[in-house]
Every structure is written in C-alpha cells, then in structure tokens.
Design a protein around this motif. Structure first.
Motif, short mmCIF file in Angstrom:
data_model
loop_
_atom_site.label_atom_id
_atom_site.label_comp_id
_atom_site.label_asym_id
_atom_site.label_seq_id
_atom_site.Cartn_x
_atom_site.Cartn_y
_atom_site.Cartn_z
N UNK A 86 26.51 18.27 -39.26
CA UNK A 86 25.93 18.01 -37.95
C UNK A 86 26.80 17.03 -37.16
N UNK A 87 27.30 16.02 -37.83
CA UNK A 87 28.15 15.02 -37.18
C UNK A 87 29.46 15.66 -36.72
N UNK A 88 30.09 16.44 -37.60
CA UNK A 88 31.38 17.06 -37.29
C UNK A 88 31.25 18.06 -36.14
N UNK A 89 30.19 18.85 -36.14
CA UNK A 89 29.99 19.83 -35.07
C UNK A 89 29.79 19.11 -33.74
N UNK A 90 28.97 18.08 -33.74
CA UNK A 90 28.72 17.33 -32.51
C UNK A 90 29.97 16.60 -32.05
N UNK A 91 30.78 16.16 -33.00
CA UNK A 91 32.01 15.46 -32.68
C UNK A 91 33.04 16.42 -32.09
N UNK A 92 33.02 17.66 -32.55
CA UNK A 92 33.95 18.66 -32.03
C UNK A 92 35.31 18.64 -32.68
N UNK A 93 35.40 17.97 -33.82
CA UNK A 93 36.67 17.91 -34.56
C UNK A 93 36.36 17.47 -35.98
N UNK A 94 37.31 17.63 -36.90
CA UNK A 94 37.07 17.17 -38.27
C UNK A 94 36.85 15.65 -38.32
N UNK A 95 36.06 15.24 -39.28
CA UNK A 95 35.77 13.82 -39.45
C UNK A 95 36.84 13.21 -40.35
N UNK A 96 37.31 12.03 -40.00
CA UNK A 96 38.33 11.32 -40.77
C UNK A 96 37.75 10.95 -42.13
N UNK A 97 38.57 11.02 -43.19
CA UNK A 97 38.09 10.82 -44.56
C UNK A 97 37.31 9.53 -44.78
N UNK A 98 37.75 8.43 -44.26
CA UNK A 98 37.03 7.17 -44.45
C UNK A 98 35.64 7.22 -43.82
N UNK A 99 35.57 7.77 -42.63
CA UNK A 99 34.28 7.92 -41.96
C UNK A 99 33.41 8.92 -42.70
N UNK A 100 34.02 9.99 -43.17
CA UNK A 100 33.28 11.01 -43.92
C UNK A 100 32.65 10.41 -45.16
N UNK A 101 33.41 9.64 -45.91
CA UNK A 101 32.89 9.01 -47.14
C UNK A 101 31.76 8.03 -46.82
N UNK A 102 31.94 7.25 -45.77
CA UNK A 102 30.91 6.28 -45.37
C UNK A 102 29.62 6.99 -44.99
N UNK A 103 29.72 8.01 -44.12
CA UNK A 103 28.53 8.72 -43.67
C UNK A 103 27.85 9.47 -44.81
N UNK A 104 28.64 10.06 -45.71
CA UNK A 104 28.06 10.77 -46.86
C UNK A 104 27.25 9.80 -47.72
N UNK A 105 27.82 8.65 -48.01
CA UNK A 105 27.12 7.65 -48.82
C UNK A 105 25.85 7.17 -48.15
N UNK A 106 25.92 6.96 -46.85
CA UNK A 106 24.74 6.51 -46.11
C UNK A 106 23.68 7.60 -46.09
N UNK A 107 24.09 8.85 -45.94
CA UNK A 107 23.13 9.96 -45.92
C UNK A 107 22.42 10.06 -47.26
N UNK A 108 23.16 9.95 -48.36
CA UNK A 108 22.55 9.99 -49.69
C UNK A 108 21.53 8.86 -49.84
N UNK A 109 21.90 7.68 -49.39
CA UNK A 109 21.00 6.52 -49.47
C UNK A 109 19.73 6.75 -48.66
N UNK A 110 19.86 7.26 -47.45
CA UNK A 110 18.69 7.47 -46.59
C UNK A 110 17.82 8.61 -47.10
N UNK A 111 18.42 9.67 -47.64
CA UNK A 111 17.65 10.74 -48.25
C UNK A 111 16.86 10.22 -49.44
N UNK A 112 17.49 9.34 -50.22
CA UNK A 112 16.83 8.76 -51.39
C UNK A 112 15.64 7.90 -50.98
#
Length: 117
Positions: A3-29
C-alpha cells in the motif's frame, strides 16, 4: 508495504522498507486490522512520512471492530505455534508459516490456504 509503495509511486528504499515492515508486524501484533494499517500507510506515503507507529498513534480514523473470537471473517483460528509465535499471525494469515515470520511452509494447522474453513 504494498500500500505504501503504490501510494508512493516508486519502490521503497530498503532501510525504509525494513522499518515499515517491522512497525507493521508490531502494530498487527497489537491487534490493529491490516486494512486499517494499509490505509494509514497510503496516507503516509502521500505526505512523505515514514513512521507507521507514530502515524497510527495520532490517527483519528475509526477502527472497525473485529468479530469476537475471530481475527477476520472466515479466517481459521490461529494455532499459536506458527509465525514464530508472533501474535501478528493471529490477525494476518501471511505470517502463518513454519519458517521465519512470513516465510516458509504454510502452517497445516491454521493457514487458510491449507485448512478447510
């Protein structure tokens, strides 16, 4: 992340991708619905933000209540063993795997693609 990448309109940078993935897992939990988090991620991308936890905490968007005893309609109950024991697997079937969180073989006890509903 999609959802973030589509809204951004480009690939997400690896550092940002890792941060957002970790935060998403935490919030889902913590029990936040996946669809609600996807909507928050879309909002963030449009504003140039990269902190999902902070945005979720400050959001005034309503969260639809989940049905009691179920994480999603039609989703089998989580076995509690797969997904490295992370509560994120209770709400998100993508984490119901026997390998590292979100990867590996689908759990035969509770993954919706394997278990008959």
């Amino acid at each position: 992340m999609d959802a973030y990448a589509v809204a951004l309109g480009r690939p997400v940078i690896n550092g940002t991708k890792a941060k957002l993935h970790g935060q998403a897992v935490e919030l889902l939990a913590q029990g936040l619905p996946e669809a609600w988090l996807c909507d928050r991620a879309r909002e963030m991308a449009g504003r140039g933000w990269t902190d999902l936890v902070r945005h979720a905490e400050k959001s005034s968007a309503p969260i639809a209540p989940a049905a009691p005893g179920r994480s999603q309609p039609g989703l089998p109950e989580w076995c509690g063993q797969c997904g490295e024991g992370s509560p994120a697997a209770r709400l998100n079937p993508r984490f119901r795997t026997l390998g590292e969180l979100g990867s590996g073989e689908k759990c035969t006890a509770c993954h919706p693609d394997v278990v008959t509903r």
